[in-house]
Write a protein that holds these residues in place. Structure first.
Motif, mmCIF file in Angstrom:
data_model
loop_
_atom_site.group_PDB
_atom_site.id
_atom_site.type_symbol
_atom_site.label_atom_id
_atom_site.label_comp_id
_atom_site.label_asym_id
_atom_site.label_seq_id
_atom_site.Cartn_x
_atom_site.Cartn_y
_atom_site.Cartn_z
ATOM 1 N N GLY A 252 0.828 -1.201 0.000
ATOM 2 C CA GLY A 252 0.000 0.000 0.000
ATOM 3 C C GLY A 252 0.860 1.248 0.000
ATOM 4 O O GLY A 252 2.089 1.175 -0.180
ATOM 5 N N ASP A 253 0.242 2.384 0.237
ATOM 6 C CA ASP A 253 0.975 3.650 0.266
ATOM 7 C C ASP A 253 1.100 4.214 1.674
ATOM 8 O O ASP A 253 1.462 5.368 1.874
ATOM 9 C CB ASP A 253 0.302 4.680 -0.636
ATOM 10 C CG ASP A 253 -1.144 4.964 -0.223
ATOM 11 O OD1 ASP A 253 -1.565 4.470 0.855
ATOM 12 O OD2 ASP A 253 -1.834 5.668 -0.976
ATOM 13 N N GLY A 254 0.779 3.401 2.661
ATOM 14 C CA GLY A 254 0.815 3.840 4.050
ATOM 15 C C GLY A 254 -0.540 4.205 4.577
ATOM 16 O O GLY A 254 -0.744 4.272 5.795
ATOM 17 N N HIS A 255 -1.485 4.454 3.672
ATOM 18 C CA HIS A 255 -2.843 4.820 4.077
ATOM 19 C C HIS A 255 -3.876 3.882 3.466
ATOM 20 O O HIS A 255 -4.885 3.564 4.100
ATOM 21 C CB HIS A 255 -3.156 6.259 3.660
ATOM 22 C CG HIS A 255 -2.189 7.260 4.211
ATOM 23 N ND1 HIS A 255 -2.207 7.681 5.515
ATOM 24 C CD2 HIS A 255 -1.143 7.922 3.613
ATOM 25 C CE1 HIS A 255 -1.238 8.546 5.719
ATOM 26 N NE2 HIS A 255 -0.580 8.726 4.579
ATOM 27 N N HIS A 256 -3.638 3.466 2.243
ATOM 28 C CA HIS A 256 -4.596 2.624 1.538
ATOM 29 C C HIS A 256 -3.901 1.355 1.044
ATOM 30 O O HIS A 256 -2.723 1.388 0.678
ATOM 31 C CB HIS A 256 -5.214 3.370 0.348
ATOM 32 C CG HIS A 256 -5.857 4.663 0.733
ATOM 33 N ND1 HIS A 256 -5.186 5.867 0.695
ATOM 34 C CD2 HIS A 256 -7.112 4.944 1.193
ATOM 35 C CE1 HIS A 256 -5.984 6.834 1.089
ATOM 36 N NE2 HIS A 256 -7.168 6.294 1.405
#
Length: 795
Positions: free
Chosen positions: A600-604
């Motif tokens: 993910g991107d750290g959030h999603h």
């Protein structure tokens, strides 16, 4: 039993009658045409007693022995480095792995002597060396090595004529000194016995003096030639301003000889030539036995040298094959390795193959390596030829690295050995003071016996046993560990390993195979499976993380950059400019940790991966054996609770610790140490380096990260975990032997010194007692060369 009967009997067991390998068909007697041809030649030459005398099967014979492949043995550059001219003959020393017993040496000796032009052969089953001299006008070296290979003894080059000549000269000189000392001791004791039996002093003075002068002539070469190593050693110790064993040995010998010369010249009542020569002879025998223990320990270096083949089969651009010296290989070359041959360089397999890695790992069972996997120099091809692309040659190979590690381990001087030497030095100083006091006391009490008693005191109390107690045991233990495929890297390794009470294992790559496979992939909306795998593979492969093998390699155009490894959580970076993270769910996708790997991107979240890493086949046996050795087995892993608990249940490991960061692992070890436990740590990854350095003793897996190996005390070659309990058993036996040796050396001196000071021991009897003490210590240390028994582990 005849050779034919031996063949039939062995074949009935399903094993090749020559090499012991499995038979392809139950009706066969030999596994291949090569072994059949070798056996037929042995019978036709009348040497089939070999099958009756041998203790172990011979090496497998390649059925594809092309005489042309041996022609390179006759090249000038090979002769320049490895062949020396003696009289009208040429001479070289070859190494072979297949010589496993005295019968093998006997067979090689007889077989090569039958070759026309061979002048002499000397085969040593202990060292694996074969020294051959031949007439270059009648035969060539290639013919000699071809005969050895045809019998199953694949030859390789030794370390060069200079080293071999130096080794041979040293051995021959030592044997000559021992022989002269032995002959001198026998003659001196015979003449001394005649003087001792003259109880009533009825021997004419002329006869007595004649015996003394003859003894002087006999003892002088013993003292000054056979005893020169001790005299030279004493001179070196005085130059360094330190007292040692050689000072005491040389001083006692020269004192006994010099005082005897004075008494001979002036016609005094006593001479002590017999004590001087007995002292030298017995000490030389003890020293040679101790050197034998060291040679046995250093045999692993020779074994590693033996694994470096002289030549390799390299493919040309047009597809043809050329035979070239191994040192001519460069990275990128395509080479072939025939069945039974040794891999000459590190490289990547171009097709699946069955490889034996016993030299590197200590495991004799062949392993399957797939195309694209690394194969190391020193391995050998089994059952089918292999092709590979060279990645490392010469000093850059793992084999050379192992040789350097072994030599480093053997050159180490552990703290216990240094302490023993320091005690011996102080003991010598105290003994010299004691000798002066005893001499003065006897001068006052019975002056005629003062010199004799002082001489007996100096001889009987020589700290040879004390000086040999630790080094002999450590040298033998190092050799045994090397044969197990366990290399010691620090001077504290053996001592701390023997004292270990708890052993902590990492999970991935240590208790498991370290080859995770992807078992399930869940995707977010809009993300294709191919894209998810490509992004995950780019991050993992660029970082060199062990989980990278679970993901396919990305296309060259997909590049990961700005990589940041977050210990215990995952990896962050950019792929095609897109910020991404892969690792635990909270880190990569802001989700609750469920034990899976998230992208993910750290959030999603973009994708979720489940991977499986199988336990090592012998992990359960290793854990059970460690428990039988009274060690508490623990596991600390950075993986999720589910996989960790499942593996712990399968291996019967109580209270496993999951989701452990490097700091948490180190804290766990520190807590155990604070409770008085001695902790051994086993790991393989970069994250394990801190805890490996913080444990009392640490073991790194041989295929693990270099940083982890540099932080460890021991390196375990290969994949077999049962070597760990075997190494602990060796360490514990070594500790026991060292304690026995030190206890004996102490008890001997406590008893012997008062007896000698009281005048109850003659100088020659003192020499016998001192040498017997030294021989006992060395003989006790040599027991470590025998394999020990570990519950649940086959010897």
């Amino acid at each position: 039993m005849s050779g034919a009967l031996a063949s039939a009997t062995t074949a009935a067991t399903g094993m090749c009658a020559h090499c012991g390998d499995a038979l392809p068909r139950a009706t066969d007697s030999f596994c291949c045409e090569g072994c059949a041809a070798a056996s037929a030649w042995i019978r036709e030459a009348g040497l089939d007693d070999y099958y009756r005398l041998r203790d172990a099967p011979a090496g497998r014979v390649s059925p594809e022995l092309d005489p042309a492949q041996f022609d390179l043995w006759d090249r000038p550059e090979i002769h320049a480095e490895h062949v020396v001219s003696r009289d009208d003959n040429l001479e070289t020393t070859l190494l072979t792995d297949g010589m496993r017993c005295a019968a093998c040496a006997w067979l090689i000796d007889r077989a090569l002597h039958r070759e026309a032009g061979v002048a002499s052969v000397s085969a040593n089953a202990v060292t694996g060396r074969v020294r051959v001299a031949w007439d270059p006008a009648r035969t060539r070296l290639s013919h000699v090595v071809q005969r050895m290979a045809a019998l199953g003894y694949a030859p390789s080059l030794a370390t060069g004529t200079a080293a071999e000549d130096a080794r041979r000269r040293t051995r021959n000189r030592d044997l000559l000194r021992l022989g002269i000392a032995g002959l001198g001791a026998m003659q001196a004791m015979m003449l001394a016995e005649a003087l001792y039996l003259d109880f009533n002093a009825s021997m004419p003075l002329a006869t007595r003096d004649f015996f003394r002068w003859i003894t002087l002539l006999v003892s002088t070469p013993v003292v000054f030639y056979a005893g020169w190593p001790f005299i030279f050693g004493a001179w070196r110790e005085w130059r360094l301003r330190r007292l040692g064993m050689d000072t005491l040995v040389a001083g006692s010998t020269l004192l006994a000889w010099g005082a005897s010369v004075v008494e001979t010249v002036r016609g005094g009542p006593h001479v002590w030539y017999d004590a001087a020569v007995m002292f030298v002879f017995l000490l030389l025998g003890a020293r040679m036995l101790e050197q034998r223990a060291r040679r046995m320990a250093s045999a692993q270096v020779d074994t590693l040298a033996r694994a470096r083949p002289a030549f390799a089969l390299r493919e040309r651009a047009d597809g043809s094959v050329e035979n070239v010296p191994t040192h001519a290989l460069v990275p990128g070359d395509i080479i072939g390795v025939s069945v039974g041959a040794v891999v000459p360089a590190d490289g990547v397999l171009l097709a699946d193959a069955l490889v034996e890695e016993s030299l590197l790992t200590g495991e004799s069972a062949p392993v399957t390596r797939e195309a694209g996997q690394l194969v190391y120099a020193g391995s050998s091809a089994r059952h089918q030829p292999l092709r590979m692309r060279v990645t490392g040659t010469g000093a850059a190979t793992r084999l050379s690295e192992l040789a350097r590690l072994v030599e480093h381990a053997q050159a180490m001087r552990p703290a216990l050995a240094v302490t023993g030497e320091r005690i011996a030095h102080r003991f010598v100083a105290a003994l010299l003071v004691t000798a002066v006091v005893v001499y003065l006391g006897w001068q006052w009490h019975a002056p005629e016996r003062a010199l004799e008693v002082t001489l007996a005191l100096l001889v009987i109390s020589c700290p040879c046993a004390l000086a040999l107690a630790v080094p002999a045991a450590l040298a033998t233990a190092q050799g045994q560990l090397s044969r197990l495929g366990v290399l010691t890297l620090t001077d504290r390794a053996l001592d701390r390993l023997a004292a270990a009470t708890d052993i902590v294992f990492d999970k991935t790559g240590t208790l498991t195979m370290g080859r995770p496979s992807l078992v399930r992939t869940d995707l977010a909306d809009g993300v294709t499976p191919a894209r998810a795998l490509e992004l995950a593979g780019a991050l993992e492969h660029a970082s060199g993380h062990p989980l990278a093998t679970a993901f396919p390699s990305p296309r060259p155009c997909v590049i990961a950059s700005e990589l940041v490894r977050v210990p215990g959580q995952g990896i962050a970076g950019r792929v095609d400019g897109q910020p991404l993270r892969i690792g635990q769910a909270p880190f990569a996708a802001n989700r609750v940790d469920d034990g899976a790997i998230w992208l993910g991107d750290g959030h999603h979240a973009l994708a979720r991966f489940e991977v499986h890493d199988a336990a090592r086949p012998d992990a359960l046996a290793a854990v059970e054996s460690l428990g039988a050795l009274d060690l508490t087995v623990r596991m600390a892993s950075g993986d999720a609770e589910g996989p960790v608990d499942a593996l712990a249940r399968a291996l019967a490991i109580a209270s496993p610790a999951s989701r452990q960061s490097p700091e948490a692992k180190l804290a766990m070890v520190r807590a155990l140490q604070a409770g008085g436990r001695v902790v051994a740590m086993v790991g393989d990854g970069l994250n394990d380096a801190p805890v490996l350095g913080g444990a009392d003793v640490s073991i790194a897996m041989g295929r693990g990260a270099p940083l982890a190996q540099r932080a460890a005390d021991l390196v375990l070659q290969g994949d077999s975990l049962v070597r760990i309990p075997q190494a602990i058993e060796v360490a514990r036996r070594t500790r026991t032997v060292i304690r026995q040796n030190l206890a004996w050396a102490l008890a001997y001196n406590v008893i012997a010194i008062p007896l000698a000071a009281a005048g109850l021991v003659t100088p020659w009897l003192a020499a016998l007692g001192m040498a017997a003490s030294s021989l006992l210590v060395v003989g006790n240390a040599l027991r470590l060369s025998r394999p020990g028994r570990v519950p649940g582990v086959a010897a």
